[in-house]
Write a protein that holds these residues in place. Structure first.
Motif, PDB file in Angstrom:
ATOM      1  N   SER A 264       0.828  -1.205   0.000  1.00 36.42           N
ATOM      2  CA  SER A 264       0.000   0.000   0.000  1.00 36.42           C
ATOM      3  C   SER A 264       0.861   1.253   0.000  1.00 36.42           C
ATOM      4  CB  SER A 264      -0.941  -0.004   1.209  1.00 36.42           C
ATOM      5  OG  SER A 264      -0.205   0.081   2.432  1.00 36.42           O
ATOM      6  N   LEU A 265       2.014   1.210   0.665  1.00 36.02           N
ATOM      7  CA  LEU A 265       2.918   2.359   0.651  1.00 36.02           C
ATOM      8  C   LEU A 265       3.510   2.575  -0.745  1.00 36.02           C
ATOM      9  CD1 LEU A 265       4.809   1.802   4.029  1.00 36.02           C
ATOM     10  CD2 LEU A 265       2.998   3.456   3.564  1.00 36.02           C
ATOM     11  N   LEU A 266       3.778   1.469  -1.458  1.00 34.08           N
ATOM     12  CA  LEU A 266       4.323   1.570  -2.807  1.00 34.08           C
ATOM     13  C   LEU A 266       3.390   2.346  -3.733  1.00 34.08           C
ATOM     14  CD1 LEU A 266       6.672   0.633  -4.687  1.00 34.08           C
ATOM     15  CD2 LEU A 266       5.279  -1.387  -5.217  1.00 34.08           C
ATOM     16  N   GLY A 267       2.099   2.350  -3.408  1.00 42.18           N
ATOM     17  CA  GLY A 267       1.124   3.055  -4.225  1.00 42.18           C
ATOM     18  C   GLY A 267       1.325   4.555  -4.290  1.00 42.18           C
ATOM     19  N   HIS A 268       2.190   5.113  -3.434  1.00 40.92           N
ATOM     20  CA  HIS A 268       2.464   6.554  -3.438  1.00 40.92           C
ATOM     21  C   HIS A 268       3.635   6.921  -4.358  1.00 40.92           C
ATOM     22  CE1 HIS A 268      -0.030   7.689   0.160  1.00 40.92           C
ATOM     23  NE2 HIS A 268       0.037   6.391   0.327  1.00 40.92           N
ATOM     24  N   PHE A 269       4.333   5.918  -4.929  1.00 41.60           N
ATOM     25  CA  PHE A 269       5.560   6.191  -5.664  1.00 41.60           C
ATOM     26  C   PHE A 269       5.426   5.755  -7.128  1.00 41.60           C
ATOM     27  CE2 PHE A 269       6.640   5.650  -1.229  1.00 41.60           C
ATOM     28  CZ  PHE A 269       7.468   6.739  -0.980  1.00 41.60           C
ATOM     29  N   PHE A 270       6.176   6.434  -7.995  1.00 43.15           N
ATOM     30  CA  PHE A 270       6.212   6.047  -9.400  1.00 43.15           C
ATOM     31  C   PHE A 270       7.548   6.493  -9.995  1.00 43.15           C
ATOM     32  CE2 PHE A 270       4.454  10.303  -9.212  1.00 43.15           C
ATOM     33  CZ  PHE A 270       5.027  10.978 -10.276  1.00 43.15           C
TER      34      PHE A 270
END
Length: 702
Positions: A264-270
């Protein structure tokens, strides 16, 4: 290619893009996708480009031959390469025809895999078209999509193509390289819309350990809010696109980022990870394979999965493992910073040490719920294992190149220390067995067990297992071999009996033979009976082709609430019924995690199954006396008295949940108290061990 025609479109679009790159084409380098949906006949998909086309000799080399290395990739050009398999694989969906013009000469290649005898392919040309306009260079590929495959509706198709990771490098503002989609209302440009956010890493170069000279260049940004919208990994806006040159090979999702809180934290990064070494290692492996030479241990298999779904697993290739470690090294500090920010913003003051203990307590409590709700006997399958030593299963058949496991169980009438078994492994073609020891672990219901994991083996391998303990011994074997899927000759669910985690979703597959369903676009009708807490939040999907089973498949989603609840699904398609039974069980070993939160009520603790947590109310006087105030960072959170109290409180809350789920009817108070005490006495020592260490006890008693 699976059952999704979008894969075929992507394959042909990337091939057209490679054609422009290979020829160094200058000028209008557009690619047109034209889709014609037809109700009674196969749908038609066309891919057109204006690159330099192919001569008859090139058509013969690139399309008519299987396995040739002739795309230009093997020579170091910035194109994609799949050993000559790429373009031809699209014929999986139906007949395909290539019409290509080079130097004003037209060549046609047709391929049909629908023939009952075998593949049929033929070349026509070269010929010089009479019409001058028809002599313009380029390639047009026309593919018929058989009706057993489902083609998305126009809006869905457009959305999928603009998001798919493999097309992203092409769609990203490449001057003159427009990709357009025409579904009947005119050609419109496909555009990938980049997320917006703050740049964290600007072309940071990191070495790939174990591969001299190989690096990964990472560009990373953070979005203001999570951009994970629940799509499949192929269509993620978030995470890091792994590319090499002009080709995108995967989207990062590995290790702790595959699921849970870190996902879920990875969802903030791109961002992107550019890895030149991917193309280099693929070329090296292809060259050695063509020469029938043994590949080195540093590059043992091809880096790309044969189904084009991304890089191979990190356990199967050391380069993938080293690459992911390099990515994690750059990503993790930013993820950790975000975690602390979110924790602080939520008013939480739980430190890392207590959170680790709470996670362990969650594993203990979830295991208890799963076992206790399943049956009075307590085993996951509803019964205790037999007395003595046993192996489950005694014979296991798994697909080649996959990991396998069996479970060893031991139950004795007499209590004893943790037993240690002796294990012997004998390969089918070896004389001397390997030996080792296996420390069995105590389970909630008084028996011991431990799983034995075996590394992947090639097709035809067999490993025999013998486990001995005291004077008892059991034997079994694991075989790695391809097995044919059972034929589907009637409407049926994939599994007649299913479980769903408390508060979770479960997708059930409904299977039907091809000749049963006349219109694949018609969804089945499904009714549900039994416990009202088990629901269908989504309507059944339309039937789609399941290539492995050679049948049609529809997906039905159910949500489970209320531990122990049961329901029955009844599906109806073409007048034929099928049933499936559902039971709600604990969400699993990591299904429940205790959370310390502040609430203005009189409750000390309660369970929230749909969120997978046990809430511990920090404002209740029984907790705040030991925990302290949140403005001070909950100073007592790591004290032995507070954690001892948590063990008692979590045990009571969990056992209450078990009894509530099990007993829907009134029960004699003495029987209820006896059952409560039985469960509580089993659970509370385990939670005390999870939350309070022996060292803390010694300090507290000093």
């Amino acid at each position: 290619m699976g059952s999704d025609p979008i894969r075929a479109i992507i394959e042909l679009v990337t091939n057209a893009d490679d054609a422009y790159a290979r020829d160094g084409y200058q000028g209008d380098a557009s690619i047109l996708i034209r889709v014609q949906r037809r109700r009674e006949r196969p749908h038609v998909i066309e891919i057109l480009d204006r690159a330099s086309g192919m001569s008859t000799e090139q058509v013969e080399q690139r399309l008519a031959r299987a396995g040739g290395r002739n795309s230009g990739f093997e020579a170091g050009q910035d194109v994609r390469g799949l050993l000559g398999r790429g373009a031809k694989d699209v014929a999986h969906f139906g007949p395909v025809q290539w019409v290509t013009v080079r130097d004003e000469l037209r060549t046609t290649f047709s391929l049909d895999l629908t023939s009952p005898d075998d593949a049929t392919g033929w070349i026509e040309g070269p010929e010089r078209p009479a019409d001058k306009r028809s002599r313009r260079s380029g390639t047009a590929v026309t593919m018929e999509v058989q009706k057993r495959f489902s083609l998305p509706m126009p809006d869905k198709l457009r959305g999928s193509l603009t998001r798919h990771y493999a097309l992203r490098p092409i769609l990203r503002n490449r001057k003159g390289r427009d990709v357009k989609l025409d579904t009947g209302s005119g050609a419109k440009k496909l555009t990938y819309h980049e997320p917006s956010g703050d740049l964290l890493e600007d072309s940071t170069v990191v070495p790939i350990d174990g591969y001299a000279g190989q690096t990964a260049t990472i560009t990373l940004s953070r979005a203001p809010e999570s951009i994970d919208d629940g799509e499949d990994r192929e269509y993620w806006h978030h995470s890091l696109l792994i590319q090499s040159g002009s080709a995108a090979y995967d989207v990062f999702s590995a290790g702790r980022y595959r699921s849970g809180h870190h996902a879920s934290l990875l969802g903030h990064f791109f961002g992107t990870v550019d890895v030149p070494g991917i193309s280099e290692l693929i070329r090296e492996h292809d060259r050695l394979e063509e020469l029938s030479e043994e590949p080195p241990s540093s590059n043992p298999i091809r880096l790309i999965k044969r189904d084009r779904s991304g890089l191979v697993a990190r356990r199967d290739h050391p380069f993938v493992d080293a690459l992911y470690k390099a990515v994690e090294q750059v990503l993790e500090p930013h993820v950790e910073r975000l975690r602390k920010e979110l924790q602080s913003a939520a008013g939480q003051n739980v430190g890392e040490e207590l959170q680790r203990r709470l996670n362990e307590a969650g594993r203990v409590i979830s295991k208890c719920l799963r076992d206790e709700v399943a049956s009075e006997g307590g085993g996951q399958d509803g019964s205790n294992p037999p007395l003595g030593l046993s192996m489950v299963p005694s014979t296991r058949i798994v697909p080649p190149s996959t990991r396998a496991s069996v479970t060893v169980r031991y139950r004795s009438r007499d209590a004893q220390q943790t037993p240690v078994a002796r294990v012997s492994f004998r390969e089918f073609d070896q004389e001397d067995p390997r030996t080792g020891t296996l420390a069995l672990e105590q389970r909630t219901n008084g028996y011991f067990s431990k799983s034995i994991s075996l590394e992947p083996r090639p097709d035809g391998s067999t490993t025999g297992l013998t486990v001995s303990l005291d004077n008892d011994a059991v034997s079994g074997e694991v075989r790695w071999e391809e097995t044919d899927a059972d034929s589907v000759d009637r409407l049926q669910f994939e599994h007649a009996h299913n479980t769903v985690g408390e508060g979770g979703l479960r997708r059930l597959r409904l299977l039907a033979p091809f000749d049963l369903i006349e219109d694949e676009d018609d969804p089945p009708t499904v009714t549900i009976s039994g416990a009202s807490s088990i629901t269908m939040p989504e309507s059944p999907t339309v039937f789609r082709a399941d290539v492995r089973r050679q049948c049609l498949m529809s997906v039905i989603t159910v949500r489970g609430q209320g531990l122990g609840s049961k329901a029955k699904l009844t599906a109806l398609a073409a007048g034929e019924p099928a049933d499936a039974h559902i039971e709600v069980r604990s969400a699993g070993v990591a299904g429940f995690v205790p959370k310390i939160e502040e609430h203005d009520n009189d409750l000390r603790a309660w369970m929230v199954p749909e969120e997978g947590k046990i809430v511990l109310n920090a404002k209740h006087p029984a907790l705040s006396r030991y925990l302290g105030h949140s403005r001070d960072g909950w100073p007592g959170q790591n004290s032995a008295p507070f954690k001892s109290m948590l063990a008692e409180l979590i045990s009571a809350t969990a056992v209450r949940s078990v009894l509530t789920a099990r007993h829907r009817q009134p029960l004699d108070v003495n029987d209820l108290l006896h059952e409560y005490e039985t469960h509580f006495s089993k659970l509370v020592p385990q939670l005390h061990r999870a939350l309070v260490t022996e060292a803390e006890l010694r300090v507290a008693s000093a």
